[in-house]
Design an enzyme around this catalytic site. Structure first.
Site, PDB file in Angstrom:
ATOM      1  N   GLY A 596       0.795  -1.222   0.000  1.00 49.29           N
ATOM      2  CA  GLY A 596       0.000   0.000   0.000  1.00 49.29           C
ATOM      3  C   GLY A 596       0.826   1.270   0.000  1.00 49.29           C
ATOM      4  N   ASP A 597       2.024   1.244   0.610  1.00 47.23           N
ATOM      5  CA  ASP A 597       2.841   2.460   0.687  1.00 47.23           C
ATOM      6  C   ASP A 597       3.289   2.953  -0.684  1.00 47.23           C
ATOM      7  OD1 ASP A 597       3.655   3.279   3.673  1.00 47.23           O
ATOM      8  OD2 ASP A 597       3.441   1.108   3.590  1.00 47.23           O
ATOM      9  N   PRO A 598       4.002   2.142  -1.471  1.00 43.69           N
ATOM     10  CA  PRO A 598       4.427   2.669  -2.761  1.00 43.69           C
ATOM     11  C   PRO A 598       3.270   2.898  -3.726  1.00 43.69           C
ATOM     12  CG  PRO A 598       4.979   0.351  -2.588  1.00 43.69           C
ATOM     13  CD  PRO A 598       4.529   0.787  -1.232  1.00 43.69           C
ATOM     14  N   GLY A 601       1.949   6.174  -2.733  1.00 46.57           N
ATOM     15  CA  GLY A 601       2.955   7.183  -3.056  1.00 46.57           C
ATOM     16  C   GLY A 601       2.954   7.519  -4.527  1.00 46.57           C
TER      17      GLY A 601
END
Length: 828
Positions: A596-598, A601
């Site tokens: 989910g983070d990248p 982002g």
């Protein structure tokens, strides 16, 4: 905080920043369609060009009541709302000429034809650019336009395993006999589309400022390798091969069974563990030596979890989620799709929106937008096109059309003066300055892409509270040091670092002064913190009225969960991704990266560049709220569409496919990490596969004579293939099948990727001299541009390396002033 466009009605309030942009989409499947979907949401006029028999997503589903209907495939409807559709057979000279008519009146072309098919279709990007030099032409492919594997065949399965992600999943598996797992759905294609969307917008931003048309190429494999979190770096910094097998380094971090569901607990800090112990009633065993800190708890993980299991089984999962979060204990339910649609947080944020359909008796709710903006709207107005629906309308409109220049897209006071000209040797965002308050992963991944695109990114850091990634392994040679951490050095390439202790009011004043010289500000503190520091959007725009600010967080800035602790792994559980990621139903599997983070982002980069285009048109800045959870739902449509359309949970398919067989990951000769993926998508490929493995009679075997029969007898077929692959080296088998025209690819580990000849010849792997760790291999830029080259020009900064240069050049500070600020611990 500025009011955010929330998505009520078919068009959210606010300007549609791309409403003058004309986009042609060609190709097949998810990647190009998702890139142009994002543009259509922001107002772009998209013409989708399909082959006469239609895009393959028309037959992917889900379908209402499983009735196969090429005009009602959920995936197609989701990806293609608000587009116009035409059909062309690009193998026909007449139809290829019609495409040129479209391109003469377009601004952007996005296509995802595989490189080996492009010559036959006249779809070589460089040739199209020669014929239409005004265009931004973006080509998406599995392995890039050139390099040793450019012409290799690949389906989604093959690319995910080529990207290093599958080798890590499911995380902490105890089953070396079971294969590494692909991510659910079409994540390689979604990430290729995600990156293609923001890279294309960056090239368009350059274009409307006086730049020229150019070509862009995006490698899906490289997009995934760039998202590998710590994995690649464990090899390039410490020589360690990472694996899906094994246990946690820290604890407790696990999915626990509750009375009526499952909950992911992730205690990574000591204060979180102490809060949990108190919630559990301070059991005596929690004070034992073997559980004294997170590393000891990690080493004794199985014993720890066994002691905790009974306590968790007493709880209602939703109640425990809220109780934990109220005590700042990181926890999240392992949601299924029914839970997603019922969730009050997503409902209060108006995240779901009715998808426009032709049948008034049908209803589908879909993910709307992964961000909320104070001055940009979005639309979801018209149903996806029927096959060839707009042929007559589009062709009759071409003859009188006159191609506009890009100058009309700029506000009058922003035209001509000081604009960049074509032939820049810098990235398309050269001249854009970013003030970066972000840390951990989501935010730094966003600003890394901005740096890759040529923006000047100024990281604000503090020696008193260093960025977490400076403090965690892998370290070069295993020796800790504030400038020796691989994760920091990966996600901060090309950036500058300045020291400011933002607990000091004077440092806040300096940050505000710097903001006046910046175009974008990015932060991902917990919601509300940046405002309490005196650096919220309302304060920043007093320094610069047209500033653009992005706040990235797990749950978004508003809603009942907005203040809850959020990690990428927690949102993987809460999004439903884990519930469809195991080997079998009811056994959720954690993905090997905190995906989910990248993903969020990258979508934040798209939002940032759209806001820059909006500012170029209107002169106005804005505030943008990016939710990791909502961004993750954007790329999981096949899962929640199954529920939205049929009120049932999607099946767990592991490496298999709903329609294709063979389609799996097979054991090859070698250790537990050596596997090969094989996918067959047509009868021609099936016949070629049977001949290549020396068993041509399989092609006419009654069990496997059609795709439906192969799917029906998939277990038998996989057993036959495993006997063939297990006796062969994975690379030899892959090369043999590729020569026959069959999609095959080994599962690549971090070691494989770090040494990969294809990635090295393409220049994707970067080795720049760092002051403290020397030359280390890092993932570089997963796209390439012909006119405004994007490259890593400098390694990650040592802590505070650019403080003097930035404060002197932007704010005019003297050496004496800098010395005084050091004495007063403002620069600390």
């Amino acid at each position: 905080m500025a009011e955010l466009a929330g998505g009520h009605g078919s068009v959210a309030t606010g300007c549609l920043p791309l409403d003058d942009v004309r986009v042609v989409e060609c190709g097949d499947g998810v990647a190009a369609a998702f890139a142009t979907k994002l543009m259509a949401l922001l107002g772009a006029n998209v013409i989708k060009v399909e082959p006469p028999n239609g895009d393959r997503t028309r037959l992917r589903g889900p379908f209402f009541d499983d009735r196969i209907d090429a005009e009602n495939s959920g995936l197609f409807l989701y990806l293609n709302a608000d587009k116009r559709g035409v059909t062309l057979d690009l193998r026909s000279n007449a139809d290829r000429a019609r495409l040129d008519e479209l391109l003469a009146n377009a601004d952007i072309l996005i296509h995802n034809f595989p490189p080996h098919e492009r010559p036959l279709l006249g779809m070589d990007s460089a040739a199209i650019h020669a014929a239409h030099p005004h265009l931004i032409i973006t080509g998406i492919s599995a392995f890039g336009d050139y390099g040793p594997r450019a012409n290799w065949r690949a389906y989604e399965l093959n690319v995910v395993h080529a990207g290093g992600v599958a080798a890590l999943g499911p995380l902490c598996s105890k089953r070396p006999d079971l294969p590494p797992l692909k991510l659910y759905g079409h994540q390689a294609e979604f990430q290729a589309g995600n990156h293609a969307a923001f890279a294309t917008l960056a090239a368009w931003f350059n274009r409307i400022q006086g730049g020229a048309g150019q070509t862009v190429e995006v490698s899906a494999q490289e997009c995934l390798v760039a998202m590998l979190e710590l994995s690649l770096l464990f090899y390039t910094y410490m020589g360690l091969r990472t694996s899906r097998l094994g246990g946690r380094l820290i604890g407790p971090w696990r999915i626990f069974d509750c009375r009526n569901g499952k909950l992911l607990l992730a205690c990574v800090e000591e204060h979180q563990w102490h809060s949990l112990v108190e919630l559990m009633g301070n059991p005596e065993w929690a004070g034992e030596e073997i559980f004294k800190d997170r590393l000891h708890r990690g080493r004794n993980y199985d014993a720890l979890c066994a002691l905790m299991e009974e306590w968790f089984r007493q709880w209602d999962v939703t109640e425990l989620f809220h109780v934990c979060q109220q005590r700042r204990i990181p926890a999240a339910p392992v949601n299924r799709m029914a839970d997603i649609f019922a969730d009050r947080h997503l409902r209060e944020r108006n995240f779901f929106h009715p998808l426009p359909l032709r049948d008034p008796t049908s209803r589908i709710e879909v993910a709307s937008m992964p961000f909320k903006a104070s001055d940009m709207g979005w639309r979801l107005e018209r149903p996806a096109p029927l096959l060839g629906e707009h042929n007559t309308q589009v062709w009759s409109a071409q003859a009188p059309a006159i191609r506009k220049t890009a100058d009309h897209l700029l506000s009058p006071d922003r035209q001509l003066g000081g604009l960049r000209q074509s032939g820049d040797s810098k990235g398309p965002l050269a001249g854009i300055r970013v003030l970066d308050f972000s840390w951990v992963w989501q935010g730094p991944f966003c600003t890394l892409q901005l740096a890759h695109l040529g923006a000047e990114v100024i990281r604000v850091e503090s020696a008193k509270r260093p960025e977490i990634n400076r403090l965690i392994p892998p370290f070069a040679e295993g020796k800790p040091g504030i400038n020796r951490a691989g994760s920091f050095n990966q996600w901060n390439q090309g950036k500058k670092s300045i020291l400011l202790d933002l607990s000091n009011p004077r440092a806040v004043e300096i940050a505000l002064a710097l903001a006046a010289h910046c175009d974008l500000v990015v932060e991902n503190f917990a919601p509300g913190i940046i405002s309490r520091m005196g650096l919220g959007y309302e304060r920043l725009r007093q320094s610069r009225p047209d500033i653009i600010m992005l706040s990235l967080s797990g749950y978004g800035q508003t809603g009942p969960y907005s203040r809850y602790v959020s990690y990428g792994g927690l949102l993987g559980a809460q999004s439903g991704l884990f519930s469809v990621s195991g080997y079998v139903a009811e056994e959720p599997g954690e993905t090997g990266i905190t995906y989910g983070d990248p993903n969020s982002g990258a979508l934040a980069v798209f939002a940032a560049i759209a806001a820059l285009i909006h500012r170029a048109k209107t002169g106005r800045g804005q505030y943008i709220d990016v939710s990791l959870w909502e961004a993750l739902e954007m790329v999981l449509p096949e899962a929640w569409l199954e529920y939205s359309m049929n009120r049932r949970e999607p099946p767990v398919s592991a490496n298999r496919d709903r329609w294709m067989a063979p389609h799996n990951c097979y054991k090859s000769k070698g250790d537990a990490e050596e596997w090969i993926t094989i996918a067959v998508g047509s009868e021609e490929e099936w016949a070629a596969f049977c001949t290549a493995i020396g068993q041509p009679s399989l092609a006419t075997d009654p069990r496997f004579a059609t795709s439906a029969l192969r799917k029906q007898n998939e277990d038998e077929l996989d057993a036959i293939i495993t006997r063939w692959t297990s006796a062969r080296d994975r690379w030899e088998a892959a090369e043999l099948l590729q020569r026959a025209g069959v999609a095959a690819m080994p599962t690549l580990t971090n070691q494989d990727l770090a040494l990969d000849r294809h990635l090295r010849e393409r220049g994707f792997l970067v080795e720049l001299e760092h002051p403290e760790v020397g030359k280390r291999t890092h993932a570089g830029v997963p796209w390439q541009m012909s006119g405004t080259p994007c490259r890593v020009t400098r390694p990650a900064p040592v802590l505070g390396a650019d403080t003097e240069q930035v404060l002197q050049s932007l704010l005019g500070f003297s050496e004496q002033e800098l010395q005084r600020l050091r004495r007063e611990n403002v620069i600390a």
